[in-house]
Scaffold this motif. Structure first.
Motif, short mmCIF file in Angstrom:
data_model
loop_
_atom_site.label_atom_id
_atom_site.label_comp_id
_atom_site.label_asym_id
_atom_site.label_seq_id
_atom_site.Cartn_x
_atom_site.Cartn_y
_atom_site.Cartn_z
N ASP A 171 0.82 -1.20 0.00
CA ASP A 171 0.00 0.00 0.00
C ASP A 171 0.86 1.26 0.00
OD1 ASP A 171 -2.22 -1.61 0.05
OD2 ASP A 171 -2.48 -1.49 2.23
N LYS A 172 1.96 1.19 0.70
CA LYS A 172 2.86 2.34 0.73
C LYS A 172 3.48 2.59 -0.64
CE LYS A 172 6.68 4.27 3.40
NZ LYS A 172 7.66 4.03 4.50
N LEU A 173 3.82 1.51 -1.36
CA LEU A 173 4.39 1.64 -2.70
C LEU A 173 3.37 2.25 -3.67
CD1 LEU A 173 6.66 1.07 -4.76
CD2 LEU A 173 5.70 -1.22 -5.03
N ILE A 174 2.14 1.77 -3.60
CA ILE A 174 1.10 2.30 -4.49
C ILE A 174 0.83 3.78 -4.18
CG2 ILE A 174 -1.35 2.11 -5.10
CD1 ILE A 174 -1.13 -0.88 -4.62
N GLU A 175 0.85 4.12 -2.90
CA GLU A 175 0.60 5.50 -2.50
C GLU A 175 1.70 6.44 -3.01
OE1 GLU A 175 -0.01 8.13 1.59
OE2 GLU A 175 0.25 5.95 1.67
N SER A 176 2.94 5.97 -2.97
CA SER A 176 4.04 6.81 -3.45
C SER A 176 3.99 6.99 -4.96
CB SER A 176 5.38 6.19 -3.04
OG SER A 176 5.54 4.91 -3.62
N GLU A 177 3.58 5.94 -5.67
CA GLU A 177 3.44 6.07 -7.12
C GLU A 177 2.31 7.02 -7.47
OE1 GLU A 177 2.90 2.11 -8.58
OE2 GLU A 177 5.04 1.71 -8.73
N ARG A 178 1.21 6.91 -6.76
CA ARG A 178 0.06 7.78 -7.03
C ARG A 178 0.39 9.24 -6.68
NH1 ARG A 178 -3.52 7.76 -10.59
NH2 ARG A 178 -3.48 10.02 -10.61
N LYS A 179 1.18 9.42 -5.64
CA LYS A 179 1.54 10.77 -5.23
C LYS A 179 2.35 11.47 -6.30
CE LYS A 179 3.88 13.28 -1.51
NZ LYS A 179 4.66 13.16 -0.24
N PHE A 180 3.19 10.71 -7.00
CA PHE A 180 4.02 11.30 -8.06
C PHE A 180 3.15 11.87 -9.19
CE2 PHE A 180 6.51 10.67 -12.04
CZ PHE A 180 7.53 11.57 -11.77
N VAL A 181 2.08 11.13 -9.56
CA VAL A 181 1.18 11.61 -10.61
C VAL A 181 0.29 12.73 -10.09
CG1 VAL A 181 -0.64 10.91 -12.22
CG2 VAL A 181 1.24 9.35 -11.73
N ASP A 182 -0.15 12.62 -8.82
CA ASP A 182 -1.04 13.64 -8.27
C ASP A 182 -0.36 15.00 -8.17
OD1 ASP A 182 -3.04 11.83 -8.06
OD2 ASP A 182 -2.71 11.38 -5.92
N GLU A 183 0.94 15.02 -7.97
CA GLU A 183 1.65 16.29 -7.93
C GLU A 183 1.63 16.98 -9.29
OE1 GLU A 183 5.52 15.37 -6.54
OE2 GLU A 183 4.92 15.15 -4.42
N LYS A 184 1.73 16.19 -10.36
CA LYS A 184 1.62 16.78 -11.70
C LYS A 184 0.22 17.34 -11.93
CE LYS A 184 4.92 13.51 -13.77
NZ LYS A 184 5.11 12.47 -14.82
N LEU A 185 -0.80 16.57 -11.53
CA LEU A 185 -2.17 17.03 -11.72
C LEU A 185 -2.46 18.28 -10.92
CD1 LEU A 185 -3.97 13.55 -11.59
CD2 LEU A 185 -3.57 14.95 -13.61
N LYS A 186 -1.89 18.39 -9.70
CA LYS A 186 -2.12 19.57 -8.88
C LYS A 186 -1.57 20.82 -9.56
CE LYS A 186 -1.39 21.37 -4.21
NZ LYS A 186 -0.94 22.69 -4.68
N LYS A 187 -0.42 20.71 -10.20
CA LYS A 187 0.14 21.86 -10.90
C LYS A 187 -0.72 22.27 -12.09
CE LYS A 187 4.90 20.77 -9.53
NZ LYS A 187 6.26 20.43 -10.01
N ILE A 188 -1.33 21.28 -12.78
CA ILE A 188 -2.21 21.60 -13.91
C ILE A 188 -3.48 22.27 -13.40
CG2 ILE A 188 -3.59 20.59 -15.77
CD1 ILE A 188 -1.47 18.40 -16.01
N VAL A 189 -4.04 21.77 -12.32
CA VAL A 189 -5.26 22.37 -11.76
C VAL A 189 -4.97 23.78 -11.24
CG1 VAL A 189 -6.99 22.16 -9.94
CG2 VAL A 189 -6.27 20.14 -11.22
N ASP A 190 -3.82 23.98 -10.63
CA ASP A 190 -3.45 25.32 -10.15
C ASP A 190 -3.31 26.30 -11.31
OD1 ASP A 190 -3.46 24.38 -7.58
OD2 ASP A 190 -1.28 24.07 -7.48
N LEU A 191 -2.75 25.83 -12.43
CA LEU A 191 -2.64 26.70 -13.60
C LEU A 191 -4.01 27.05 -14.15
CD1 LEU A 191 -0.84 28.09 -15.72
CD2 LEU A 191 -0.84 25.93 -17.00
N LYS A 192 -4.93 26.07 -14.15
CA LYS A 192 -6.29 26.33 -14.62
C LYS A 192 -6.98 27.36 -13.73
CE LYS A 192 -10.93 25.24 -14.72
NZ LYS A 192 -11.98 25.36 -13.69
N ASN A 193 -6.84 27.24 -12.42
CA ASN A 193 -7.47 28.18 -11.49
C ASN A 193 -6.88 29.58 -11.64
OD1 ASN A 193 -9.09 26.13 -10.45
ND2 ASN A 193 -7.57 25.58 -8.89
N LEU A 194 -5.58 29.63 -11.93
CA LEU A 194 -4.94 30.93 -12.12
C LEU A 194 -5.40 31.61 -13.40
CD1 LEU A 194 -2.82 33.03 -11.21
CD2 LEU A 194 -1.09 31.66 -12.44
N ALA A 195 -5.50 30.82 -14.50
CA ALA A 195 -5.90 31.39 -15.79
C ALA A 195 -7.37 31.78 -15.79
CB ALA A 195 -5.60 30.39 -16.91
N CYS A 196 -8.21 30.95 -15.18
CA CYS A 196 -9.66 31.19 -15.20
C CYS A 196 -10.10 31.89 -13.92
CB CYS A 196 -10.41 29.88 -15.37
SG CYS A 196 -10.00 28.99 -16.88
#
Length: 548
Positions: A267-292
């Motif tokens: 579970d810890k391995l899966i969580e760390s892998e998911r966290k790596f992708v979620d950090e990318k998604l957070k930056k995309i969502v932050d850019l969307k909130n900033l632009a809109c």
């Protein structure tokens, strides 16, 4: 379509006691070459011009294609005769260089060989005729330089050029409608300081409605849609983010594996892998909130990713109102920047609003099981899409071939900055010019015979146009020769390019197409004319005898 030619008997079969055996042998090989060229000519001659007929191609699997495009016919016909194959390949190369003139090259080569055969049968050596062909070609190219019309190439002239090219491939109603789209597409991608790149014009086909519904899209049409049902289907005033970043679990490039001894470690391995992708998604969502935000709060946000997006990432993007496309084609990534602006990013780090593109309207169109994404209302797009619609595949294939030729015709006219009066008028004028040239130069010697044959062969183009149009060819040619003027050709003022008769429309050909046509047909005809024997070739095996 299968063209089978005959291989003449070897020269050894000719009786050497006959003093005319050499002439007979040359005439025999030439007659075979001429019969092959005429056979190919008879297949294509009915296609020439706007009144030409269609051909139906049937492949081995039962597929059917209906077309009158010379390039398509020569590329897909099954031709077995070696001479016909040589002519077909050379004529197809004409289309690759200039985009048009394949049928005309085949007609001219066949007629040049037919005229040469008459001279050879009278005892004239083929070399003499070949020298006359080369001299006539040089004079014809010189006449083309004086015959062409140099003028300002504006939109009205380009419409006439595109209409001339498209009407030879399509019906008048469909051709006139697509003409506007073809011209506007080339003008949209045209840059003053760079050559025209027709690859920036995307041709998208949709088997839907009628051919008259085809239109120009000032933007990009992609043949896939969103992969999440909750994503918005229509967005106005959208910011466009172009990415080349993986938003899914990546496999390692080498064979490797992770081992764990308990469920907690897994579970810890899966969580760390998911966290790596979620950090990318957070930056995309932050850019969307900033632009809109602020005055752009009603704007939408589009993500076009060249790599994959996994289902969990799609959920996050859909919950934040982001329309996401995954696994976009690489060519579309380049065109998307030219349409909407912005930059293609290879990382989600240090993203800013300035790197985003903008589109006035983005919507998804569902056609059966297929989805299409339209990116329209772009500001000054440098890449556009011609959307072709038709009820069946045959119509779409015919439209696609015609549009390709129309785009090349408009591009040639812009780059040449000159035009040639069409409807076969150049060939009529060049025939009269070569006849006058022979009268004014009495020291041409035996090459006069080749020039005479070349001038007579040029009339095959207006003859075929008249025949396909339902007119009597010989009477039409006589009338054209008698009424030909150096200032007015077939109702078109050469100096200004304007139409003298209000009932006629401007008919123009490309300068480079005619020039390449003259060079190609003379070279092919000369090479075939100088062939004195046809033999079957094969690799010979030399056996080494042991030394004693």
């Amino acid at each position: 379509m299968v063209l089978v030619g005959m291989i003449p008997r070897s020269a050894n079969a000719v009786q050497l006691a006959n003093p005319n055996s050499e002439v007979l042998r040359q005439g025999q090989a030439l007659s075979v070459n001429v019969s092959s060229a005429i056979g190919l000519q008879n297949v294509l001659k009915t296609n020439l011009g706007p009144r030409g007929t269609l051909k139906m191609l049937v492949d081995g699997s039962g597929g059917i294609k209906v077309t009158k495009d010379g390039k398509v016919l020569l590329s897909e016909m099954q031709i077995t005769n070696p001479v016909a194959v040589m002519i077909a390949r050379a004529a197809a190369a004409q289309d690759e260089v200039t985009g048009d003139g394949t049928t005309s090259v085949v007609l001219l080569v066949g007629e040049l060989l037919k005229q040469a055969l008459r001279k050879v049968e009278e005892g004239i050596h083929p070399r003499i005729i070949a020298d006359g062909f080369n001299k006539a070609k040089e004079e014809a190219v010189k006449y083309l330089e004086t015959f062409k019309t140099e003028k300002i190439i504006d939109r009205e002239v380009l419409v006439s050029v595109a209409r001339t090219a498209l009407r030879t491939k399509l019906s008048y109603k469909i051709a006139d409608q697509i003409t506007e789209a073809v011209v506007d597409a080339v003008l949209s991608i045209k840059n003053d300081d760079a050559p025209i790149d027709l690859f920036m014009v995307e041709i998208m086909k949709m088997q839907h409605r009628a051919a008259t519904d085809s239109r120009l899209v000032q933007g990009l049409v992609m043949d896939h849609g969103a992969r999440h049902p909750n994503m918005p289907k229509k967005i106005k005033n959208a910011f466009v983010l172009t990415l080349n970043v993986s938003l899914e679990y990546e496999k390692t490039e080498i064979n490797s594996g992770f081992f764990y001894s308990s469920a907690e470690q897994r579970d810890k391995l899966i969580e760390s892998e998911r966290k790596f992708v979620d950090e990318k998604l957070k930056k995309i969502v932050d850019l969307k909130n900033l632009a809109c935000s602020g005055e752009n709060s009603n704007n939408g946000f589009i993500l076009v990713n060249q790599k994959g997006i996994d289902p969990m990432s799609l959920d996050i993007l859909a919950n934040n109102g982001i329309y996401a496309l995954r696994r976009a084609k690489r060519r579309n990534m380049e065109r998307l920047q030219l349409c909407c602006g912005g930059s293609a990013l290879n990382s989600v780090d240090n993203m800013s609003v300035d790197q985003l593109g903008f589109a006035g309207l983005v919507y998804e169109h569902v056609l059966g099981e297929e989805k299409y994404t339209f990116v329209e209302e772009c500001t000054n797009p440098k890449s556009v899409t011609i959307l072709l619609k038709g009820p069946n595949k045959h119509t779409l294939a015919q439209l696609n071939d015609a549009v390709r030729d129309g785009l090349r015709a408009v591009k040639n006219a812009i780059e040449d900055e000159c035009l040639v009066a069409g409807a076969g008028s150049f060939f009529v004028g060049c025939n009269l010019f070569l006849q006058k040239f022979m009268m004014n130069n009495l020291n041409l010697g035996t090459s006069r015979l080749g020039i005479e044959a070349f001038a007579e062969a040029l009339l095959i183009i207006p003859k075929t146009l008249a025949l396909n149009g339902g007119h009597e060819p010989l009477g039409t040619i006589v009338e054209l020769l008698e009424s030909f003027s150096e200032d007015t050709v077939l109702g078109v003022d050469i100096t200004s390019g304007s139409v003298c008769d209000p009932e006629l429309e401007g008919i123009f050909d490309n300068y480079r197409v005619i020039r390449q046509m003259l060079n190609s047909c003379s070279i092919i005809a000369t090479n075939l004319l100088l062939v004195d024997e046809i033999m079957r070739a094969g690799r010979a095996t030399l056996k080494n005898t042991p030394e004693e």
